[in-house]
Design an enzyme around this catalytic site. Sequence first.
Site, PDB file in Angstrom:
ATOM      1  N   CYS A 117       0.816  -1.227   0.000  1.00 17.54           N
ATOM      2  CA  CYS A 117       0.000   0.000   0.000  1.00 17.54           C
ATOM      3  C   CYS A 117       0.847   1.274   0.000  1.00 17.54           C
ATOM      4  O   CYS A 117       0.330   2.355  -0.283  1.00 17.54           O
ATOM      5  CB  CYS A 117      -0.927   0.026   1.200  1.00 17.54           C
ATOM      6  SG  CYS A 117      -1.900  -1.467   1.370  1.00 17.54           S
ATOM      7  N   HIS A 257      -3.396   7.257   2.245  1.00 23.19           N
ATOM      8  CA  HIS A 257      -3.796   5.914   1.817  1.00 23.19           C
ATOM      9  C   HIS A 257      -5.177   5.633   2.400  1.00 23.19           C
ATOM     10  O   HIS A 257      -5.444   5.909   3.574  1.00 23.19           O
ATOM     11  CB  HIS A 257      -2.764   4.899   2.325  1.00 23.19           C
ATOM     12  CG  HIS A 257      -3.196   3.475   2.168  1.00 23.19           C
ATOM     13  ND1 HIS A 257      -3.759   3.002   1.002  1.00 23.19           N
ATOM     14  CD2 HIS A 257      -3.170   2.416   3.025  1.00 23.19           C
ATOM     15  CE1 HIS A 257      -4.057   1.714   1.153  1.00 23.19           C
ATOM     16  NE2 HIS A 257      -3.713   1.339   2.365  1.00 23.19           N
ATOM     17  N   ASN A 287     -10.227  -0.443   0.254  1.00 27.03           N
ATOM     18  CA  ASN A 287      -8.760  -0.317   0.233  1.00 27.03           C
ATOM     19  C   ASN A 287      -8.228  -0.947  -1.056  1.00 27.03           C
ATOM     20  O   ASN A 287      -8.294  -2.164  -1.224  1.00 27.03           O
ATOM     21  CB  ASN A 287      -8.204  -1.028   1.475  1.00 27.03           C
ATOM     22  CG  ASN A 287      -6.695  -0.962   1.561  1.00 27.03           C
ATOM     23  OD1 ASN A 287      -6.020  -0.561   0.610  1.00 27.03           O
ATOM     24  ND2 ASN A 287      -6.162  -1.368   2.698  1.00 27.03           N
TER      25      ASN A 287
HETATM   26  O1  UT7 Z   1      -3.516  -1.123   3.738  1.00 24.16           O
HETATM   27  C1  UT7 Z   1      -3.207  -1.723   4.964  1.00 24.16           C
HETATM   28  C2  UT7 Z   1      -4.158  -2.838   5.118  1.00 24.16           C
HETATM   29  N1  UT7 Z   1      -4.754  -3.081   6.368  1.00 24.16           N
HETATM   30  C3  UT7 Z   1      -5.334  -2.206   7.216  1.00 24.16           C
HETATM   31  O2  UT7 Z   1      -5.286  -1.018   7.106  1.00 24.16           O
HETATM   32  C4  UT7 Z   1      -6.093  -2.816   8.335  1.00 24.16           C
HETATM   33  C5  UT7 Z   1      -5.909  -2.122   9.644  1.00 24.16           C
HETATM   34  N2  UT7 Z   1      -6.859  -2.652  10.626  1.00 24.16           N
HETATM   35  C6  UT7 Z   1      -8.161  -2.284  10.622  1.00 24.16           C
HETATM   36  O3  UT7 Z   1      -8.585  -1.465   9.833  1.00 24.16           O
HETATM   37  C7  UT7 Z   1      -9.052  -2.892  11.673  1.00 24.16           C
HETATM   38  O4  UT7 Z   1      -8.274  -3.608  12.607  1.00 24.16           O
HETATM   39  C8  UT7 Z   1     -10.150  -3.828  11.091  1.00 24.16           C
HETATM   40  C9  UT7 Z   1     -11.176  -3.004  10.309  1.00 24.16           C
HETATM   41  C10 UT7 Z   1      -9.522  -4.874  10.187  1.00 24.16           C
HETATM   42  C11 UT7 Z   1     -10.877  -4.533  12.225  1.00 24.16           C
HETATM   43  O5  UT7 Z   1     -11.473  -3.590  13.089  1.00 24.16           O
HETATM   44  P1  UT7 Z   1     -11.352  -3.756  14.663  1.00 24.16           P
HETATM   45  O6  UT7 Z   1     -12.102  -2.654  15.275  1.00 24.16           O
HETATM   46  O7  UT7 Z   1      -9.873  -3.868  14.980  1.00 24.16           O
HETATM   47  O8  UT7 Z   1     -12.119  -5.109  14.909  1.00 24.16           O
HETATM   48  P2  UT7 Z   1     -11.570  -6.456  15.529  1.00 24.16           P
HETATM   49  O9  UT7 Z   1     -10.662  -7.144  14.568  1.00 24.16           O
HETATM   50  O10 UT7 Z   1     -11.063  -6.178  16.922  1.00 24.16           O
HETATM   51  O11 UT7 Z   1     -12.875  -7.286  15.650  1.00 24.16           O
HETATM   52  C12 UT7 Z   1     -13.942  -6.891  16.524  1.00 24.16           C
HETATM   53  C13 UT7 Z   1     -15.042  -7.905  16.397  1.00 24.16           C
HETATM   54  C14 UT7 Z   1     -14.561  -9.345  16.523  1.00 24.16           C
HETATM   55  O12 UT7 Z   1     -15.574 -10.072  17.199  1.00 24.16           O
HETATM   56  P3  UT7 Z   1     -15.413 -10.440  18.754  1.00 24.16           P
HETATM   57  O13 UT7 Z   1     -14.154 -11.253  18.839  1.00 24.16           O
HETATM   58  O14 UT7 Z   1     -15.294  -9.109  19.445  1.00 24.16           O
HETATM   59  O15 UT7 Z   1     -16.659 -11.180  19.059  1.00 24.16           O
HETATM   60  C15 UT7 Z   1     -14.487  -9.831  15.097  1.00 24.16           C
HETATM   61  O16 UT7 Z   1     -14.669 -11.222  14.990  1.00 24.16           O
HETATM   62  O17 UT7 Z   1     -15.643  -7.807  15.102  1.00 24.16           O
HETATM   63  C16 UT7 Z   1     -15.643  -9.098  14.468  1.00 24.16           C
HETATM   64  N3  UT7 Z   1     -15.514  -8.915  13.039  1.00 24.16           N
HETATM   65  C17 UT7 Z   1     -16.569  -8.682  12.241  1.00 24.16           C
HETATM   66  N4  UT7 Z   1     -17.873  -8.595  12.496  1.00 24.16           N
HETATM   67  C18 UT7 Z   1     -18.684  -8.331  11.452  1.00 24.16           C
HETATM   68  C19 UT7 Z   1     -14.382  -8.914  12.294  1.00 24.16           C
HETATM   69  N5  UT7 Z   1     -14.693  -8.681  10.998  1.00 24.16           N
HETATM   70  C20 UT7 Z   1     -16.033  -8.543  10.947  1.00 24.16           C
HETATM   71  C21 UT7 Z   1     -16.932  -8.282   9.900  1.00 24.16           C
HETATM   72  N6  UT7 Z   1     -18.252  -8.181  10.197  1.00 24.16           N
HETATM   73  N7  UT7 Z   1     -16.546  -8.096   8.623  1.00 24.16           N
END
Ligand code: UT7
Length: 331
Positions: A117, A257, A287
């Site tokens: 990225c 980005h 993204n």
């Molecule tokens: O270009 C670089 C590429 N990558 C990035 O920029 C990614 C950087 N990271 C992020 O943007 C965030 O960490 C994410 C958007 C990927 C995730 O957001 P988060 O607020 O960190 O969520 P999390 O991973 O802590 O997940 C929270 C909850 C989890 O459930 P539990 O364990 O709390 O019950 C996940 O299982 O949300 C759940 N979850 C979802 N729920 C519905 C994860 N993905 C999804 C989904 N829909 N798509």
Amino acid sequence: MTMWTKPVGIVGTGSFLPDNIVTNADLEKIVDTSDQWIRERTGIEERRIAPEGMNASDMATEAAKRALEAANLTAEDIDCIIVATLTGDMSIPSTACLVQANLGAKRAAAYDLGAACSGFVYGLITAGSYVNSNIFKNVLVIGVEVLSRVINWQDRSTCVLFGDGASAAIVSTVAEGYGMLGMDMGADGTGGMSLCIPSSGTAMVPNDQRVEEGLTYIHMDGAEVYKFAVKTMGRTVLTALDHAGLELSDLDCFIPHQANTRIIDSAAHRLKLPSDKVFVNLPKYGNTSAASVGIALDEALRSGFIKRDDIVAFAGFGAGLTWAGLVMKWY
Ligand code: UT7
């Protein structure tokens, strides 16, 4: 203090997005997710997905043609083509060579750049250095991704985030007093495995079992990458500004980005920028990795968001882990 001894800038941009739109509601039908979760946690509303048969080189070629037209140049004016991508058509030939052939850019050297990225900003800085040192006159920088083909569409933690697209910019000499003023490029390979495609090269050559196990898809520790992004994105702009001998108050606009609106907001807060100075098109495209900064730049220029004399900051972060910042005066 700046590394550029002559005015080097961007003389034309272009972008290409496939027509096919996949909304959050469409994703609700294939994985356990919701439009509300995706909007609140990422800011994404929809993304573009390339149809079968449309490859990275096709999208890159179209974006490049639009950038050439905007710059009023022909393919034969291009001395070098740098394609930033992690989803090129194949490992050899490079996607840059395929684009060179498609365009008929016979005089151009061509190679791919692997900085995920951060690739578009890495590419702009590299191109600027070539032009500054008289190695090349006109360098075509392209960012392109077909991420839809390396996503596990059963994995809700990644499949909602990414989209396909391409962007291009032509780096050349500009009027005195304009162009690139300051930069920052960096990497932290110790964090590399937090965002990887395990079976995509010679360490773990793809085979049936690895495909079955999902090892040919993107694997991401979202929380780790999030922490890295929040720490890095504002900092890289501050370093580039310092390199340019400028202050935060000199900044007119920011082209970040496009990965997550929460990450963009946090960088904007650190840079003390109100939201109307930050260009965001993430809701429409998700993204698009190496393509994202260039697509945002092209739209920001065409919509009048960036104006002559503006001090513009660009920032990228991503797999590697890598980051890059660039500050330019727009002419
Ligand atoms: O270009 C670089 C590429 N990558 C990035 O920029 C990614 C950087 N990271 C992020 O943007 C965030 O960490 C994410 C958007 C990927 C995730 O957001 P988060 O607020 O960190 O969520 P999390 O991973 O802590 O997940 C929270 C909850 C989890 O459930 P539990 O364990 O709390 O019950 C996940 O299982 O949300 C759940 N979850 C979802 N729920 C519905 C994860 N993905 C999804 C989904 N829909 N798509």
